[in-house]
Write a protein that holds these residues in place. Structure first.
Motif, PDB file in Angstrom:
ATOM      1  N   ALA A  93       0.672  -1.281   0.059  1.00 34.10           N
ATOM      2  CA  ALA A  93      -0.031  -0.033  -0.091  1.00 34.10           C
ATOM      3  C   ALA A  93       0.874   1.093   0.038  1.00 34.10           C
ATOM      4  CB  ALA A  93      -0.780  -0.011   1.186  1.00 34.10           C
ATOM      5  N   GLY A  94       1.822   1.426   0.645  1.00 31.69           N
ATOM      6  CA  GLY A  94       2.955   2.469   0.955  1.00 31.69           C
ATOM      7  C   GLY A  94       3.404   2.489  -0.527  1.00 31.69           C
ATOM      8  N   THR A  95       3.884   1.490  -0.994  1.00 30.80           N
ATOM      9  CA  THR A  95       4.636   1.499  -2.367  1.00 30.80           C
ATOM     10  C   THR A  95       3.643   2.176  -3.239  1.00 30.80           C
ATOM     11  OG1 THR A  95       5.994  -0.174  -1.817  1.00 30.80           O
ATOM     12  CG2 THR A  95       5.790   0.358  -4.257  1.00 30.80           C
ATOM     13  N   VAL A  96       2.517   1.745  -3.370  1.00 32.34           N
ATOM     14  CA  VAL A  96       1.378   2.114  -4.606  1.00 32.34           C
ATOM     15  C   VAL A  96       1.229   3.611  -4.210  1.00 32.34           C
ATOM     16  CG1 VAL A  96      -0.768   2.185  -5.659  1.00 32.34           C
ATOM     17  CG2 VAL A  96       0.650  -0.085  -5.214  1.00 32.34           C
ATOM     18  N   LEU A  97       0.902   4.250  -3.086  1.00 30.43           N
ATOM     19  CA  LEU A  97       0.621   5.347  -2.703  1.00 30.43           C
ATOM     20  C   LEU A  97       1.717   6.429  -2.941  1.00 30.43           C
ATOM     21  CD1 LEU A  97      -1.126   5.098   0.830  1.00 30.43           C
ATOM     22  CD2 LEU A  97      -2.025   5.788  -1.306  1.00 30.43           C
ATOM     23  N   THR A  98       3.063   5.871  -2.658  1.00 32.20           N
ATOM     24  CA  THR A  98       4.185   6.824  -3.036  1.00 32.20           C
ATOM     25  C   THR A  98       4.388   6.904  -4.458  1.00 32.20           C
ATOM     26  OG1 THR A  98       5.616   5.738  -1.024  1.00 32.20           O
ATOM     27  CG2 THR A  98       6.654   6.802  -2.733  1.00 32.20           C
TER      28      THR A  98
ATOM     29  N   GLY B 127      -7.370  12.706 -17.990  1.00 29.00           N
ATOM     30  CA  GLY B 127      -7.825  11.359 -18.233  1.00 29.00           C
ATOM     31  C   GLY B 127      -7.007  10.440 -18.035  1.00 29.00           C
ATOM     32  N   LEU B 128      -5.901  10.494 -18.799  1.00 27.90           N
ATOM     33  CA  LEU B 128      -4.871   9.461 -18.662  1.00 27.90           C
ATOM     34  C   LEU B 128      -4.385   9.377 -17.021  1.00 27.90           C
ATOM     35  CD1 LEU B 128      -2.991   7.451 -19.828  1.00 27.90           C
ATOM     36  CD2 LEU B 128      -1.260   9.117 -20.411  1.00 27.90           C
ATOM     37  N   SER B 129      -4.257  10.220 -16.498  1.00 30.11           N
ATOM     38  CA  SER B 129      -3.803  10.546 -14.900  1.00 30.11           C
ATOM     39  C   SER B 129      -4.706   9.681 -14.244  1.00 30.11           C
ATOM     40  CB  SER B 129      -3.393  11.715 -14.775  1.00 30.11           C
ATOM     41  OG  SER B 129      -2.703  12.471 -15.313  1.00 30.11           O
ATOM     42  N   ILE B 130      -5.936   9.817 -14.263  1.00 33.64           N
ATOM     43  CA  ILE B 130      -7.123   9.392 -13.742  1.00 33.64           C
ATOM     44  C   ILE B 130      -6.959   7.789 -13.767  1.00 33.64           C
ATOM     45  CG2 ILE B 130      -9.496   9.023 -13.491  1.00 33.64           C
ATOM     46  CD1 ILE B 130      -9.754  11.998 -14.003  1.00 33.64           C
ATOM     47  N   LEU B 131      -6.828   7.243 -14.964  1.00 34.56           N
ATOM     48  CA  LEU B 131      -6.673   5.693 -15.376  1.00 34.56           C
ATOM     49  C   LEU B 131      -5.693   5.246 -14.529  1.00 34.56           C
ATOM     50  CD1 LEU B 131      -7.737   5.757 -19.371  1.00 34.56           C
ATOM     51  CD2 LEU B 131      -8.995   5.146 -17.167  1.00 34.56           C
ATOM     52  N   MET B 132      -4.526   5.836 -14.533  1.00 36.85           N
ATOM     53  CA  MET B 132      -3.165   5.330 -14.249  1.00 36.85           C
ATOM     54  C   MET B 132      -3.380   5.300 -12.779  1.00 36.85           C
ATOM     55  SD  MET B 132      -0.337   7.298 -16.558  1.00 36.85           S
ATOM     56  CE  MET B 132       1.013   6.605 -15.830  1.00 36.85           C
ATOM     57  N   ALA B 133      -3.789   6.203 -11.972  1.00 40.54           N
ATOM     58  CA  ALA B 133      -4.071   6.353 -10.766  1.00 40.54           C
ATOM     59  C   ALA B 133      -5.140   5.021 -10.196  1.00 40.54           C
ATOM     60  CB  ALA B 133      -4.653   7.659 -10.111  1.00 40.54           C
ATOM     61  N   ALA B 134      -6.127   5.044 -11.076  1.00 39.85           N
ATOM     62  CA  ALA B 134      -7.240   3.946 -10.358  1.00 39.85           C
ATOM     63  C   ALA B 134      -6.552   2.505 -10.867  1.00 39.85           C
ATOM     64  CB  ALA B 134      -8.365   4.176 -11.551  1.00 39.85           C
TER      65      ALA B 134
ATOM     66  N   ALA C 141      -6.240  -0.163  -7.808  1.00 39.16           N
ATOM     67  CA  ALA C 141      -6.760  -1.564  -8.115  1.00 39.16           C
ATOM     68  C   ALA C 141      -5.669  -2.768  -7.996  1.00 39.16           C
ATOM     69  CB  ALA C 141      -7.350  -1.550  -9.467  1.00 39.16           C
ATOM     70  N   PHE C 142      -4.460  -2.596  -8.562  1.00 41.14           N
ATOM     71  CA  PHE C 142      -3.446  -3.447  -8.266  1.00 41.14           C
ATOM     72  C   PHE C 142      -2.907  -3.467  -6.956  1.00 41.14           C
ATOM     73  CE2 PHE C 142       1.356  -4.074  -8.196  1.00 41.14           C
ATOM     74  CZ  PHE C 142       1.319  -5.529  -9.117  1.00 41.14           C
ATOM     75  N   SER C 143      -2.879  -2.380  -6.299  1.00 37.27           N
ATOM     76  CA  SER C 143      -2.488  -2.525  -4.923  1.00 37.27           C
ATOM     77  C   SER C 143      -3.463  -3.157  -4.026  1.00 37.27           C
ATOM     78  CB  SER C 143      -2.354  -1.047  -4.342  1.00 37.27           C
ATOM     79  OG  SER C 143      -2.145  -1.063  -2.976  1.00 37.27           O
ATOM     80  N   GLU C 144      -4.875  -3.118  -4.142  1.00 37.90           N
ATOM     81  CA  GLU C 144      -5.900  -3.931  -3.640  1.00 37.90           C
ATOM     82  C   GLU C 144      -5.575  -5.423  -3.920  1.00 37.90           C
ATOM     83  OE1 GLU C 144      -8.149  -2.898  -1.184  1.00 37.90           O
ATOM     84  OE2 GLU C 144      -7.186  -0.982  -1.344  1.00 37.90           O
ATOM     85  N   TRP C 145      -5.239  -5.649  -4.992  1.00 36.92           N
ATOM     86  CA  TRP C 145      -5.297  -7.108  -5.461  1.00 36.92           C
ATOM     87  C   TRP C 145      -4.259  -7.891  -5.090  1.00 36.92           C
ATOM     88  CZ3 TRP C 145      -1.555  -9.439  -9.011  1.00 36.92           C
ATOM     89  CH2 TRP C 145      -1.836 -10.543  -9.192  1.00 36.92           C
ATOM     90  N   MET C 146      -2.836  -7.038  -4.931  1.00 33.67           N
ATOM     91  CA  MET C 146      -1.806  -7.642  -4.288  1.00 33.67           C
ATOM     92  C   MET C 146      -1.829  -7.779  -2.723  1.00 33.67           C
ATOM     93  SD  MET C 146       0.614  -8.599  -6.359  1.00 33.67           S
ATOM     94  CE  MET C 146       2.100  -8.556  -5.273  1.00 33.67           C
TER      95      MET C 146
END
Length: 232
Positions: free
Chosen positions: A153-158, A205-212, A216-221
């Protein structure tokens, strides 16, 4: 994507990914060490360290960027030393953008990992130590597996914060296309350019997609790691 974005916009995307990646790589080991010290150790200056770590969250980003410029600029004590001895510069370079992103995102890394460490029952670590395990081995075999979700979680937030950092970056390294112009800085420039609203909207829009996608990857991992640890 290159057909959808102009070369300058694509360069901003690549630079943002580069800056966020290096900011995350440098923040992870230091953030893990600081989080562990704050969660498990009692030492003189602990509260001061805690305040310093979290200052970028509450200070205006422009102030953080200004302090970085004073310290790591060509005339600053650290930046001047690095430039004169190693020929390495932060100011007005992508390396400075990575430094600014890392400093701004560092509290997120420390906070996420610290909360995970504090959630681990110290009795588990003490039990392993009584069986003869060294401190390092206890951390690697007991603590680290239990805090992996927090580390993820910290890695993805960073990384996400590094992608979106604006105020400290533009103050420290300015807005130079191809050098320091990340996605947020490119959007800011496009909004000030006549007819640039549509291009700014594409980047937003691209920034929003990348952040989402990152979240999602963080939650899955985190779910996979938690399930694996729980299965043990």
């Amino acid at each position: 994507m290159q057909d959808w974005l102009s070369p300058a916009e694509w360069e901003a995307v690549r630079l943002s990914l580069r800056v966020a990646l290096w900011a995350t790589l440098f923040s992870l080991p230091l953030g893990l060490a600081v989080a562990y010290a704050l969660a498990r150790w009692r030492f003189p200056g602990r509260e001061v360290l805690n305040v310093v770590v979290h200052l970028p969250l509450i200070m205006p980003p422009v102030v953080t960027g200004y302090l970085l410029l004073l310290a790591f600029g060509i005339k600053g004590p650290i930046g001047g030393f690095l430039d004169s001895t190693l020929g390495f510069a932060f100011a007005f370079r992508w390396t400075g953008a990575a430094l600014a992103a890392g400093v701004m995102a560092f509290p997120f890394m420390v906070r996420a990992v610290r909360l995970s460490i504090e959630a681990v029952d110290p009795k588990l670590e003490q039990a392993a130590a009584t069986l003869g395990a060294s401190g390092a081995w206890v951390f690697l075999t007991v603590t680290l597996p239990l805090i992996l979700p927090g580390i993820i979680a910290g890695t993805v937030l960073t990384f996400a914060k590094g992608m979106g950092e604006f105020g400290a970056t533009i103050t420290f390294v300015s807005n130079i296309p191809g050098q320091t112009q990340t996605i947020p800085l490119a959007i800011d420039l496009l909004l000030e350019t006549p007819g640039g609203e549509a291009r700014a909207a594409r980047l937003a829009g691209l920034s929003i997609l990348m952040a989402a996608a990152a979240l999602a990857f963080s939650e899955w991992m985190a779910r996979r790691v938690a399930a694996r640890v729980g299965g043990r």
